[in-house]
Design a protein around this motif. Structure first.
Motif, mmCIF file in Angstrom:
data_model
loop_
_atom_site.group_PDB
_atom_site.id
_atom_site.type_symbol
_atom_site.label_atom_id
_atom_site.label_comp_id
_atom_site.label_asym_id
_atom_site.label_seq_id
_atom_site.Cartn_x
_atom_site.Cartn_y
_atom_site.Cartn_z
ATOM 1 N N ALA A 1 -42.388 0.320 4.946
ATOM 2 C CA ALA A 1 -41.667 0.833 5.824
ATOM 3 C C ALA A 1 -40.137 1.683 5.568
ATOM 4 C CB ALA A 1 -41.231 -0.949 6.772
ATOM 5 N N TYR A 2 -39.587 1.160 4.831
ATOM 6 C CA TYR A 2 -38.551 1.983 3.878
ATOM 7 C C TYR A 2 -38.972 3.150 3.232
ATOM 8 C CZ TYR A 2 -34.845 4.141 0.853
ATOM 9 O OH TYR A 2 -34.526 5.691 0.900
ATOM 10 N N VAL A 3 -40.190 3.367 2.917
ATOM 11 C CA VAL A 3 -40.650 5.079 2.827
ATOM 12 C C VAL A 3 -41.207 5.666 3.993
ATOM 13 C CG1 VAL A 3 -42.551 5.845 1.630
ATOM 14 C CG2 VAL A 3 -40.934 4.387 0.236
ATOM 15 N N SER A 4 -41.325 5.110 5.323
ATOM 16 C CA SER A 4 -42.243 5.865 6.169
ATOM 17 C C SER A 4 -41.038 6.003 6.498
ATOM 18 C CB SER A 4 -43.817 4.850 6.878
ATOM 19 O OG SER A 4 -43.094 3.690 7.104
ATOM 20 N N SER A 5 -39.599 5.636 6.748
ATOM 21 C CA SER A 5 -38.740 6.140 7.925
ATOM 22 C C SER A 5 -38.064 7.265 6.476
ATOM 23 C CB SER A 5 -37.790 5.151 7.919
ATOM 24 O OG SER A 5 -36.949 4.274 6.886
ATOM 25 N N GLU A 6 -37.244 6.918 5.183
ATOM 26 C CA GLU A 6 -36.852 7.256 5.010
ATOM 27 C C GLU A 6 -37.371 8.640 3.959
ATOM 28 O OE1 GLU A 6 -32.768 7.083 4.557
ATOM 29 O OE2 GLU A 6 -33.210 5.834 6.646
ATOM 30 N N GLY A 7 -38.928 8.726 3.575
ATOM 31 C CA GLY A 7 -39.647 9.299 2.504
ATOM 32 C C GLY A 7 -39.176 8.715 1.275
ATOM 33 N N ILE A 8 -39.568 9.275 0.113
ATOM 34 C CA ILE A 8 -39.680 9.172 -0.723
ATOM 35 C C ILE A 8 -38.082 9.431 -1.713
ATOM 36 C CG2 ILE A 8 -41.053 10.482 -2.037
ATOM 37 C CD1 ILE A 8 -42.661 7.854 -3.857
ATOM 38 N N LEU A 9 -38.180 10.772 -1.390
ATOM 39 C CA LEU A 9 -36.881 11.550 -1.757
ATOM 40 C C LEU A 9 -35.640 11.250 -0.727
ATOM 41 C CD1 LEU A 9 -39.328 14.654 -2.813
ATOM 42 C CD2 LEU A 9 -38.204 12.809 -4.321
ATOM 43 N N GLY A 10 -35.668 10.059 0.097
ATOM 44 C CA GLY A 10 -34.552 10.182 0.826
ATOM 45 C C GLY A 10 -33.656 9.515 -0.562
ATOM 46 N N SER A 11 -33.801 9.008 -1.659
ATOM 47 C CA SER A 11 -32.653 8.813 -1.775
ATOM 48 C C SER A 11 -32.815 8.871 -3.150
ATOM 49 C CB SER A 11 -31.992 6.911 -1.524
ATOM 50 O OG SER A 11 -31.799 6.470 -2.746
ATOM 51 N N LYS A 12 -31.510 9.360 -4.375
ATOM 52 C CA LYS A 12 -32.444 9.694 -5.094
ATOM 53 C C LYS A 12 -32.273 8.274 -6.241
ATOM 54 C CE LYS A 12 -30.080 14.463 -5.910
ATOM 55 N NZ LYS A 12 -29.148 14.588 -4.898
ATOM 56 N N MET A 13 -31.637 7.705 -6.304
ATOM 57 C CA MET A 13 -31.391 6.633 -6.701
ATOM 58 C C MET A 13 -33.166 5.632 -6.651
ATOM 59 S SD MET A 13 -29.227 2.937 -6.839
ATOM 60 C CE MET A 13 -27.717 3.537 -7.540
ATOM 61 N N PHE A 14 -33.513 6.003 -5.089
ATOM 62 C CA PHE A 14 -35.333 5.200 -5.318
ATOM 63 C C PHE A 14 -35.813 6.559 -5.402
ATOM 64 C CE2 PHE A 14 -39.029 5.208 -2.930
ATOM 65 C CZ PHE A 14 -38.857 3.544 -2.562
ATOM 66 N N PHE A 15 -36.122 7.057 -5.941
ATOM 67 C CA PHE A 15 -36.599 8.177 -6.561
ATOM 68 C C PHE A 15 -36.314 7.902 -8.372
ATOM 69 C CE2 PHE A 15 -38.413 11.933 -8.073
ATOM 70 C CZ PHE A 15 -39.559 12.151 -7.778
ATOM 71 N N ALA A 16 -35.507 7.489 -8.135
ATOM 72 C CA ALA A 16 -35.644 7.366 -10.155
ATOM 73 C C ALA A 16 -36.091 5.823 -10.012
ATOM 74 C CB ALA A 16 -33.953 7.192 -10.141
ATOM 75 N N GLY A 17 -36.160 4.955 -9.240
ATOM 76 C CA GLY A 17 -36.816 3.430 -9.084
ATOM 77 C C GLY A 17 -38.280 3.796 -9.289
ATOM 78 N N PHE A 18 -38.612 5.002 -8.563
ATOM 79 C CA PHE A 18 -40.263 4.611 -8.286
ATOM 80 C C PHE A 18 -40.389 5.529 -9.390
ATOM 81 C CE2 PHE A 18 -43.225 8.663 -7.491
ATOM 82 C CZ PHE A 18 -43.271 7.801 -7.381
ATOM 83 N N LEU A 19 -39.994 7.141 -10.173
ATOM 84 C CA LEU A 19 -40.140 7.181 -11.139
ATOM 85 C C LEU A 19 -39.826 5.887 -12.318
ATOM 86 C CD1 LEU A 19 -38.381 10.623 -11.428
ATOM 87 C CD2 LEU A 19 -41.065 10.366 -11.230
ATOM 88 N N LEU A 20 -39.382 5.653 -13.059
ATOM 89 C CA LEU A 20 -39.370 4.211 -13.998
ATOM 90 C C LEU A 20 -40.165 2.828 -13.614
ATOM 91 C CD1 LEU A 20 -35.318 2.946 -13.217
ATOM 92 C CD2 LEU A 20 -36.977 4.463 -15.621
ATOM 93 N N LEU A 21 -40.846 3.168 -12.718
ATOM 94 C CA LEU A 21 -42.232 1.655 -12.021
ATOM 95 C C LEU A 21 -43.043 2.851 -13.021
ATOM 96 C CD1 LEU A 21 -41.714 0.295 -8.739
ATOM 97 C CD2 LEU A 21 -41.776 -0.637 -11.160
#
Lengths: 99, 483
Positions: free
Chosen positions: B193-213
């Motif tokens: 739900a977060y991704v569909s509202s903000e997008g995956i690049l919406g927050s740098k920290m989220f994107f970093a977390g995504f890459l680490l996963l």
């Protein structure tokens, strides 16, 4: 205190762990560095848990600790077995296989 | 955690396998002289029960434990693949275990626990359950990889696998922590739900977390640049376990990755496609090219399994129904052909002489026709030659890629799989067209359980290759239910 302080400390700890894994030769130190990484994660989780006001993160920390303990059990046993066979725990001397 | 209810049926395969694992440990301690074949039979019966239990959630999707577990067609199909792979692995092990590795019941128990971890990975829809499944699987495999304790290759393999695996799970966990911090939840539906509202690049920290996963998952499915452990570990581990790791553990990694990626899909362009594109291309090229110069068949198969992970990534990238059903069909056929190929190695090896170099296989057709024919069939299937299943599997994945517009990636895939013909057929040429060297004759005694497992795998790749449509339509139902 603002959450950034906790996150920065945790990020520094995590980086120290990563650098240690990449640069140290002694398997036990490498292993300690991995534990340091996991604990940096725990710190991050607890800080975020307080920040977003739910307990999921704190519960997660328990599971991380359980898994870390299981990994210690297996890892130390492996290090002992390696030492018995090769009389060394330096990771650069454990290099029979390449490519 | 509202609506937290204990739905035992949703985790039935996991529960059955866990109980089975403990039962095997207890039986092994209570009756230390029990014949290993008997213990193996008990495990196989347990697997059959778990298989039926996982089939049962095909028609009856349910969310359990506050959304942590989802038992649906997806988890059902994957659990069946894992259990089939584990069953064949046990089949390969039954005769060898006693003479070769002097094992006790722990070997069987660890295989069962690893399978339990895999089923948890397939049914987890929370990062917590995915992580727990992954670790249950990994810790069992660390031990299994080093099971030939007196062999220095085995210990080295196990040790490397352990250090790199723990390192990778550190990254995975940090990724989870960052994603939790941004979204406030580890539940995949909330993250989605977060991704569909903000997008995956919406927050740098989220994107970093995504890459680490991605690092964590990439390690498990052994894609470039996280593949370095695979050849060493496959070489050092007992052969049935190499087969188990190359199929079951990889399939489990893909199950978790698919669950995660489906959550990451949003209506807006999400930005992860380019990363996966590069990883897939590099994995296919590197795996196939390095496999060319291997003289050790186990290492060759390891690099080939890296390349196959690259092909499967095309399906992940495509993200459409054909892609998802193609991945599952691919993993199913891959399980059979790869376990079969490792099975032939294990069939021919003895305690003194592991049958793994290319020159060992020279002239095998005259001394061991069954093994040679089986190995040739698996090689043809891995190379993707019709009418064997490997061809259909590749066909579905590549057509999904084209349909989603990744033409260049599919071209790379086709070219690299042509390159792969060279080393797959090289082994066949060794077996059928070269004379054998006098002193390296295959002396291994016939092992009926191993023969049965190889025959089942052979039959399966034939059936899946000639009649794929029934299975594919089943998997397409599955894929539609996911989207």
């Amino acid at each position: 205190m603002p959450i950034e302080y906790y996150l920065i400390v945790a990020a520094i700890l995590f980086s120290i762990g990563v650098l240690g894994v990449l640069t140290r030769r002694n398997a036990i130190i490498v292993f300690l560095c991995i534990e340091l990484m996991l604990n940096a994660v725990n710190l991050t989780l607890v800080a975020f848990s307080n920040h977003v006001q739910n307990l999921d993160g704190q519960v997660f920390v328990f599971f991380v600790m359980i898994v870390a303990a299981a990994e210690v059990a297996v890892g130390l046993a492996l290090i002992v077995a390696i030492f018995r066979q090769k009389e060394t725990v330096y990771v650069d001397e454990i290099n029979l296989m390449k490519w | 955690m509202n609506g937290f209810e204990f739905d035992w049926i949703a985790i039935a395969p996991f529960l059955i396998l866990s109980v089975l694992g403990f039962a095997v440990v207890v039986l092994g301690i209570s009756f230390p002289k029990m014949y290993r074949g008997t213990l193996g039979t008990i495990v196989l019966v347990g697997f059959a029960v778990a298989f039926l239990a996982s089939l049962q959630s095909w028609d009856d999707a349910r969310l359990a434990f506050g959304g942590m577990i989802t038992a649906d067609k997806f988890s059902s199909a994957f659990s069946c693949i894992f259990i089939l792979g584990a069953t064949l692995t046990i089949g390969l092990s039954i005769n060898q275990v006693e003479e070769k590795y002097l094992l006790y019941s722990d070997y069987f128990a660890l295989v069962v626990f690893a399978t339990a971890g895999m089923t948890l990975m397939a049914s987890g829809t929370n990062l917590l359950t995915l992580f727990l499944g992954l670790e249950t699987l990994s810790i069992a495999l660390y031990v299994l990889a080093g099971f030939r304790r007196s062999n220095e290759f085995a210990l080295e393999a196990s040790f490397k696998y352990f250090l790199l695996g723990a390192f990778a799970s550190g990254f995975l966990l940090y990724g989870i922590a960052l994603i939790y911090g941004i979204t406030g939840s580890t539940d995949l539906t909330k993250i989605s739900a977060y991704v569909s509202s903000e997008g995956i690049l919406g927050s740098k920290m989220f994107f970093a977390g995504f890459l680490l996963l991605l690092v964590g998952f990439g390690f498990k499915i052994s894609v470039f640049p996280f593949h370095l452990w695979a050849p060493d570990v496959y070489q050092g581990a007992p052969t049935p376990i190499s087969a188990f790791m190359a199929t079951g553990s990889k399939a489990a990694g893909f199950a978790a990755l698919m669950r995660f990626m489906i959550a990451m899909q949003s209506t807006t362009q999400s930005g992860w496609q380019d990363i996966i594109w590069v990883i897939a291309a590099a994995t296919m090229i590197l795996g196939n090219v390095i496999a060319l110069r291997q003289s050790n068949v186990k290492r060759m198969l390891a690099y080939s399994s890296i390349a196959h992970a690259g092909y499967i990534l095309i399906g992940v990238l495509a993200g459409n129904t054909i892609g998802s059903s193609g991945i599952i069909f691919y993993l199913l056929t891959y399980t059979f052909m790869n376990i079969g190929a490792f099975g032939v190695i294990s069939y021919l090896s003895t305690a003194e002489h592991e049958f793994i170099t290319l020159s060992d296989f020279r002239g095998l057709a005259s001394s061991r026709p069954f093994a040679a024919i089986a190995m040739a069939a698996f090689m043809f299937s891995l190379a993707g030659i019709p009418p064997l299943a490997g061809f259909m599997a590749k066909f579905y994945l590549f057509s999904a890629g084209v349909k989603a517009g990744y033409v260049w990636l599919v071209i790379i895939a086709v070219v690299t799989s042509m390159i792969s013909l060279y080393y797959y057929l090289g082994l066949v040429v060794q077996m059928f067209m070269r004379d054998k060297e006098a002193d390296v004759a295959a002396t291994a005694p016939l092992q009926p359980a191993v023969m049965i497992a190889i025959s089942i795998a052979m039959l399966a790749i034939l059936i899946l290759g000639i009649f794929p449509s029934r299975w594919v339509s089943l998997f397409q139902d599955l894929a539609r239910s996911l989207m």
